[in-house]
Design an enzyme around this catalytic site. Structure first.
Site, PDB file in Angstrom:
ATOM      1  N   ALA A 121       2.280  -0.881  12.088  1.00  0.00           N
ATOM      2  CA  ALA A 121       1.183   0.036  11.748  1.00  0.00           C
ATOM      3  C   ALA A 121       0.428   0.553  12.968  1.00  0.00           C
ATOM      4  O   ALA A 121      -0.713   0.990  12.851  1.00  0.00           O
ATOM      5  CB  ALA A 121       0.221  -0.682  10.800  1.00  0.00           C
ATOM      6  N   ASN A 177      -0.906  -8.645  11.561  1.00  0.00           N
ATOM      7  CA  ASN A 177       0.394  -8.191  12.061  1.00  0.00           C
ATOM      8  C   ASN A 177       0.279  -7.319  13.310  1.00  0.00           C
ATOM      9  O   ASN A 177       1.077  -7.454  14.230  1.00  0.00           O
ATOM     10  CB  ASN A 177       1.137  -7.437  10.959  1.00  0.00           C
ATOM     11  CG  ASN A 177       1.575  -8.378   9.868  1.00  0.00           C
ATOM     12  OD1 ASN A 177       2.270  -9.345  10.120  1.00  0.00           O
ATOM     13  ND2 ASN A 177       1.127  -8.131   8.650  1.00  0.00           N
ATOM     14  N   HIS A 205      -6.669   1.557  14.234  1.00  0.00           N
ATOM     15  CA  HIS A 205      -6.371   0.605  15.315  1.00  0.00           C
ATOM     16  C   HIS A 205      -6.479   1.332  16.659  1.00  0.00           C
ATOM     17  O   HIS A 205      -5.774   2.321  16.885  1.00  0.00           O
ATOM     18  CB  HIS A 205      -4.947   0.053  15.186  1.00  0.00           C
ATOM     19  CG  HIS A 205      -4.689  -0.637  13.882  1.00  0.00           C
ATOM     20  ND1 HIS A 205      -5.302  -1.813  13.527  1.00  0.00           N
ATOM     21  CD2 HIS A 205      -3.892  -0.294  12.840  1.00  0.00           C
ATOM     22  CE1 HIS A 205      -4.883  -2.179  12.326  1.00  0.00           C
ATOM     23  NE2 HIS A 205      -4.026  -1.271  11.882  1.00  0.00           N
TER      24      HIS A 205
END
Ligand SMILES: NC(=O)c1ccc[n+]([C@@H]2O[C@H](COP(=O)([O-])OP(=O)(O)OC[C@H]3O[C@@H](n4cnc5c(N)ncnc54)[C@H](O)[C@@H]3O)[C@@H](O)[C@H]2O)c1
Length: 254
Positions: A121, A177, A205
């Site tokens: 991601a 993750n 992120h």
């Protein structure tokens, strides 16, 4: 290449419905889930087989794609790699347990099996890998999540966690993750901040990396999967890209 899937949820659904056999001869043939109904539904959608016997499935494929949970990695990866089968692993947080990671690497090496971890991601891992051993001085990750995604009702941003990735995994096991993937890409326990932010409606992120090479920042603003708002669409797409890259003649941006 014959593939078996562990975990028939959001990621598996996107991958299965996006891969066609013409994609490098990829055949997603077996579907395994602790919830057999999920395995049967996806198998019938994809024209594959719902696997009742896990080891049978492993014996009949070239590669296992895990998209279930960190616990499933711990349970199944040693068996799969022990049989010399390659794996793609989505639940990368499992590898923040260093004893487990060491054990799995040993099994994979002894049995000539490969472990592939998709970028998932987040973007920017190409740069981090390139500079990891060449004067990389600082890497940090700031993850912003909406109050809704964390079941919170607040109107001001709040820092939920600040510390090392190895500590974050203990407090936020389902959100780790990305931090785990970056840590593995540069082989260090990176600095992580997790913020609940009412101004965002996606999982955001931000990676900052500094070193002898200079500096870069990446920002990934993910839309969630419809089937699982905790999972970003990009994570599934990165696994599809990885699957398709096997046997490609030219690799770009690896
Ligand atoms: N690498 C990344 O950047 C990234 C991004 C998003 C999600 N993930 C991870 O990928 C995994 C799958 O995500 P998802 O959104 O598809 O989840 P999901 O909850 O939609 O589906 C998971 C499926 O796995 C099955 N499952 C869970 N544990 C199992 C076990 N031990 N044995 C067999 N089946 C099991 C569940 O029944 C479910 O059907 C999760 O672990 C998630 O944290 C990784």
């Amino acid at each position: 290449m014959k593939v078996g899937i562990i975990g028939c949820g959001a990621i598996a659904n996107i991958i299965t419905t996006s891969i066609v056999p013409e994609d490098n001869d990829i055949e997603i043939a077996y579907f395994f889930d602790k919830d057999i109904e999920r395995a049967e539904n996806l198998a019938s959608l994809a024209g594959g087989v719902a696997a009742l016997d896990f080891e049978d499935m492993v014996d009949n494929v070239d590669l296992i794609l895990e998209c279930a949970s960190p616990a499933s990695v711990k349970e199944y990866a040693p068996v799969i790699l022990g049989k010399g089968r390659d794996m793609i692993i989505m639940s990368i947080g499992a590898f923040m347990d260093t004893d487990f990671y060491t054990e799995v690497l040993k099994i994979a090496k002894e049995n000539n099996a490969k472990i592939h971890l998709p970028s998932g991601a987040v973007v920017g891992l190409d740069g981090i890998k390139a500079v990891a051993k060449f004067g990389l001085k600082e890497v940090n990750l700031v993850t912003r999540k909406s109050p809704k995604s964390l079941g919170k009702d607040i109107d001001k941003e709040e820092v939920l966690f600040e510390g090392k990735a190895s500590e974050a995994v203990k407090e936020f096991p389902l959100n780790i993750n990305v931090a785990a993937t970056i840590s593995m890409a540069c082989n260090r326990d990176i600095d992580v901040k997790i913020i609940v932010d009412p101004k965002v409606d996606r999982n955001v992120h931000e990676i900052t990396a500094k070193g002898d090479f200079g500096e870069f920042k990446t920002t990934t603003m993910n839309y969630p999967c419809a089937a699982n708002p905790k999972t970003s669409m990009l994570a599934a797409l990165s696994a599809i890209r990885l699957l398709k890259s096997f046997n490609e003649t030219i690799s770009v941006g690896m």
